[in-house]
Design a protein around this motif. Structure first.
Motif, PDB file in Angstrom:
ATOM      1  N   ASP A 158       0.857  -1.184   0.000  1.00  0.00           N
ATOM      2  CA  ASP A 158       0.000   0.000   0.000  1.00  0.00           C
ATOM      3  C   ASP A 158       0.897   1.238   0.000  1.00  0.00           C
ATOM      4  OD1 ASP A 158      -2.050   1.788   0.192  1.00  0.00           O
ATOM      5  OD2 ASP A 158      -2.443   1.444   2.324  1.00  0.00           O
ATOM      6  N   ALA A 159       1.192   1.755  -1.189  1.00  0.00           N
ATOM      7  CA  ALA A 159       2.092   2.902  -1.315  1.00  0.00           C
ATOM      8  C   ALA A 159       1.503   3.906  -2.299  1.00  0.00           C
ATOM      9  CB  ALA A 159       3.467   2.444  -1.795  1.00  0.00           C
ATOM     10  N   GLU A 160       1.867   5.165  -2.110  1.00  0.00           N
ATOM     11  CA  GLU A 160       1.406   6.193  -3.032  1.00  0.00           C
ATOM     12  C   GLU A 160       1.979   5.933  -4.419  1.00  0.00           C
ATOM     13  OE1 GLU A 160       2.253  10.068  -1.588  1.00  0.00           O
ATOM     14  OE2 GLU A 160       1.274   9.740   0.350  1.00  0.00           O
ATOM     15  N   GLU A 161       1.223   6.299  -5.438  1.00  0.00           N
ATOM     16  CA  GLU A 161       1.605   5.992  -6.812  1.00  0.00           C
ATOM     17  C   GLU A 161       2.973   6.559  -7.169  1.00  0.00           C
ATOM     18  OE1 GLU A 161       1.161   3.902 -10.134  1.00  0.00           O
ATOM     19  OE2 GLU A 161      -0.303   3.964  -8.496  1.00  0.00           O
ATOM     20  N   GLY A 162       3.304   7.736  -6.644  1.00  0.00           N
ATOM     21  CA  GLY A 162       4.581   8.362  -6.972  1.00  0.00           C
ATOM     22  C   GLY A 162       5.787   7.589  -6.479  1.00  0.00           C
ATOM     23  N   TRP A 163       5.603   6.774  -5.451  1.00  0.00           N
ATOM     24  CA  TRP A 163       6.703   5.994  -4.900  1.00  0.00           C
ATOM     25  C   TRP A 163       6.903   4.658  -5.607  1.00  0.00           C
ATOM     26  CZ3 TRP A 163      10.380   7.603  -1.724  1.00  0.00           C
ATOM     27  CH2 TRP A 163      10.133   8.726  -0.916  1.00  0.00           C
ATOM     28  N   ARG A 164       5.916   4.197  -6.303  1.00  0.00           N
ATOM     29  CA  ARG A 164       5.945   2.840  -6.837  1.00  0.00           C
ATOM     30  C   ARG A 164       7.120   2.563  -7.786  1.00  0.00           C
ATOM     31  NH1 ARG A 164       1.321   0.197  -5.414  1.00  0.00           N
ATOM     32  NH2 ARG A 164       1.594  -1.423  -6.977  1.00  0.00           N
ATOM     33  N   PRO A 165       7.531   3.529  -8.655  1.00  0.00           N
ATOM     34  CA  PRO A 165       8.674   3.245  -9.543  1.00  0.00           C
ATOM     35  C   PRO A 165       9.979   2.991  -8.794  1.00  0.00           C
ATOM     36  CG  PRO A 165       7.407   5.106 -10.361  1.00  0.00           C
ATOM     37  CD  PRO A 165       6.905   4.824  -8.984  1.00  0.00           C
TER      38      PRO A 165
END
Length: 204
Positions: free
Chosen positions: A17-24
């Protein structure tokens, strides 16, 4: 090995469960998900110990199929080591809600008859605890249980009826008038008792 088809992700990030901006910037990898329910019972493994474990795990949550798979489970258990047999039987005692004391005893007797008394003694507390949990659950559903002592008495009566048939009036009277420690002592004796007299015998 749940009772229904698995629908779970096969990559790590799907579980995070992570914010989209952190996923890369996050570590990700794929893994294999094996649904035992989709594999034929006789094709689970060629290795005897592993096959027995996978078979037991496959039906641990399938209460409605546990009775039907008993013969296949016995067949699989014949090929396992002594240590695996002990651990597997403990697993079955703890997870197979459809297996009562008589069925567990039958399986042990058919696979390793020389270990029947030893293993039944080892499993006594687990089976009593399991019975209490089932008894309490039935009591809540039926509205008949009122307190721990009544639950213990009802459980003991059900166990006696299952093994010995109709319980005579004198035994019903003893159960109805017994205190909690006495009821628990009788439940422990029940595991190895061959008659009602052995359950209620006065110990010096």
């Amino acid at each position: 090995h749940g009772a229904t088809v698995w629908r779970v992700p096969d990559e790590f990030l799907a579980l995070v469960d992570a914010e989209e901006g952190w996923r890369p910037y996050l570590l990700n990898f794929r893994y294999t998900v094996l649904d035992l329910g989709q594999i034929d019972d006789r094709q689970l493994s060629r290795q005897p110990n592993l096959r027995a474990w996978l078979l037991a795990a496959k039906y641990a949550t399938r209460d409605g199929q546990q009775i039907q798979v008993k013969e296949l489970l016995v067949e699989a258990l014949v090929g396992v080591s002594y240590e695996d047999f002990r651990f597997l039987m403990r697993y079955v005692v703890e997870t197979y809600r459809s297996y009562d004391e008589r069925m567990v005893r039958e399986i042990i007797r058919r696979v390793r008859p020389e270990e029947e008394m030893t293993m039944m003694s080892l499993f006594a507390q687990e089976m009593i605890t399991k019975g209490k949990q089932e008894g309490r659950q039935e009591g809540r559903q039926e509205g008949r249980q009122e307190g721990r002592q009544e639950g213990e008495a009802a459980l003991l009566l059900r166990l006696l009826q299952r093994r010995f048939g109709t319980v005579p009036t004198w035994a019903n009277g003893k159960i109805a008038n017994a205190d909690l420690p006495t009821l628990e002592a009788w439940s422990l004796r029940f595991v190895d008792a061959q008659s009602l007299d052995e359950v209620f015998a006065v110990r010096m």
